[in-house]
Structures are given as C-alpha cells and as structure tokens.
Design a protein around this motif. Sequence first.
Motif, PDB file in Angstrom:
ATOM      1  N   ALA A  41       0.852  -1.198   0.000  1.00 17.35           N
ATOM      2  CA  ALA A  41       0.000   0.000   0.000  1.00 17.35           C
ATOM      3  C   ALA A  41       0.884   1.243   0.000  1.00 17.35           C
ATOM      4  O   ALA A  41       1.797   1.380   0.832  1.00 17.35           O
ATOM      5  N   CYS A  42       0.610   2.164  -0.934  1.00 15.84           N
ATOM      6  CA  CYS A  42       1.419   3.380  -1.098  1.00 15.84           C
ATOM      7  C   CYS A  42       0.517   4.615  -1.119  1.00 15.84           C
ATOM      8  O   CYS A  42      -0.672   4.529  -1.421  1.00 15.84           O
ATOM      9  N   ARG A  43       1.125   5.766  -0.837  1.00 14.71           N
ATOM     10  CA  ARG A  43       0.389   7.038  -0.842  1.00 14.71           C
ATOM     11  C   ARG A  43       0.635   7.799  -2.147  1.00 14.71           C
ATOM     12  O   ARG A  43       1.775   7.970  -2.577  1.00 14.71           O
ATOM     13  N   PHE A  44      -0.444   8.287  -2.731  1.00 21.48           N
ATOM     14  CA  PHE A  44      -0.324   9.088  -3.945  1.00 21.48           C
ATOM     15  C   PHE A  44       0.454  10.383  -3.683  1.00 21.48           C
ATOM     16  O   PHE A  44       1.293  10.780  -4.492  1.00 21.48           O
ATOM     17  N   ASP A  45       0.154  11.043  -2.561  1.00 20.07           N
ATOM     18  CA  ASP A  45       0.700  12.396  -2.355  1.00 20.07           C
ATOM     19  C   ASP A  45       2.204  12.413  -2.125  1.00 20.07           C
ATOM     20  O   ASP A  45       2.838  13.465  -2.227  1.00 20.07           O
ATOM     21  N   THR A  46       2.793  11.262  -1.828  1.00 16.60           N
ATOM     22  CA  THR A  46       4.249  11.189  -1.688  1.00 16.60           C
ATOM     23  C   THR A  46       4.916  11.041  -3.048  1.00 16.60           C
ATOM     24  O   THR A  46       6.062  11.455  -3.229  1.00 16.60           O
ATOM     25  N   LEU A  47       4.194  10.468  -3.994  1.00 14.69           N
ATOM     26  CA  LEU A  47       4.779  10.109  -5.284  1.00 14.69           C
ATOM     27  C   LEU A  47       4.495  11.093  -6.415  1.00 14.69           C
ATOM     28  O   LEU A  47       5.402  11.460  -7.169  1.00 14.69           O
ATOM     29  N   LEU A  48       3.253  11.513  -6.554  1.00  9.47           N
ATOM     30  CA  LEU A  48       2.881  12.324  -7.712  1.00  9.47           C
ATOM     31  C   LEU A  48       3.685  13.619  -7.868  1.00  9.47           C
ATOM     32  O   LEU A  48       4.014  14.000  -9.003  1.00  9.47           O
TER      33      LEU A  48
END
Length: 252
Positions: A60-67
């Motif tokens: 499970a990963c966070r969008f806001d860390t990557l985008l």
Amino acid sequence: MKNTEKIHSMLELSHFIGQEHRDLAILGEGNTSAKIDDETFLVKASGSCLESLGEDDAVACRFDTLLPMLDENDISDQEIEDRLLACRVDPNAKKPSVETLFHAYLLSLPGVEFVGHTHSIAVNQILCSTHAEKFATNRLFPDEVVCCGTRSVFVPYVDPGLALSQVIREKTEAFINEMGSTPRVILLQNHGLITIGKTPGAVKAAMLMAHKAAQIFVGAASLGGPVFMSDADVDRIANRIDEHYRQKALKL
C-alpha cells in the motif's frame, strides 16, 4: 470495493497475467496495481513474481508522496529510492516496484482502478523493431478496437523509473487531449506494454488482445505486410451500439 476485495482482485489479475504459458511475464517481470481510494493504492513489491504474488507482496502506497516527483527533474537515484520507501503506508512493508511512479499517475486518471504491465513476447517482437509506432497507431481487426481502443499510446524508449513515468504522463495527456478519452493500452518501445481499466477484466482483455494483435501483426508481416483497418472502419466499430453493449457485458 473494499480494501480486502481490491487485494484479492489485484492478486487474481497478477496470477492470471503472470502464468508463464501466456508468454506475458516470467520470473520477476511486470507489475500490477489497484486503487484503494483517493489517497492510497496497492502495487506489486519489487522483485516479486506475478504468478505467485502473495498478500504481503501487495504494498500500500500514498499518492501524495509520489505524484509531486513527476514535476521534479534533479532527483538522484538514492533520493528516488528513499521516497519510494517513504510512500509506503506500512513502513515495514516490502519495497514497492521501481515502476510505482507510473502506476500512481495512471491510477489517478478518471475511471482507472487497475493497471497491468508485462513484457509480452509477441508485443516486444514488434516494440523492439522498426515497426513499433506503426503497430501502436493502427488497428488490424474489430476485436482489437473493442478491447484495446482505437489507438494505443506510444512511448519511445526511456530509462525505467522517474524518467519513464514522466514521459508516460506526457504521452498519455497528449492522447487524452487529442482523443478525448483515456487510453486502454500504452506501448513502451524496447520494453513492454501497460493496460489500464476500471476492472481487472478490462486490464486482462486489453492485455490478451494486444498480445493476439501482435501475433497477427508478425504473421501478416511475414506474408507481405499487414493490412490495417481504415480510420472510418475503426471509428465505425468504436461507435457501434452493439459493440458498446458487448463492452459493458465484458466489463470493459
């Protein structure tokens, strides 16, 4: 769809496209992902095998860390590594795939809930040739239009990771602006293919049909060259009422 259902759907998709007899992926090749909600998504762990993917291999990963990384250019390999680890919801989870960035972008598109990426032997025969872009921008038969859309996004070879994810975003946004719709198939030169959709079935259908189209393309090339459908014929299939009904029945 609940979180546990998303995990099971992602695992089923992974096991299906990862079966070696399908010639889509072997060993640790390829990856899959599934959107949980607007904040988080699941992606295959780095080095894991699609055919035998387990629940602990769905990270499970966070969008806001990557985008935000897609708008940065001067990021070292070590910083990319650190931020991939930092995006995990569970800090003790396995490391996400190096291609997690393009999964994050594609899952942020409207209507996209699942993503599959493989290195299909049939498709890569073409993507590693001078005919790659021709294959991406033309259609050979009606079912290819139904399952793969009227055209595929073509991405010239780019180093996997951040650079590739940035070019995938650039080419996909250009496609959306021109076509007015989200693509179903993205072809990566000298690399492989990505299929996206609202359901695992949509991802599977586009993946299998692209694989079949590639086999037909190579066969036609050996018999004097492929004869593509005209733009008018492609448009006709794409807009037929009965084909729209079939797409709904197939959950595309």
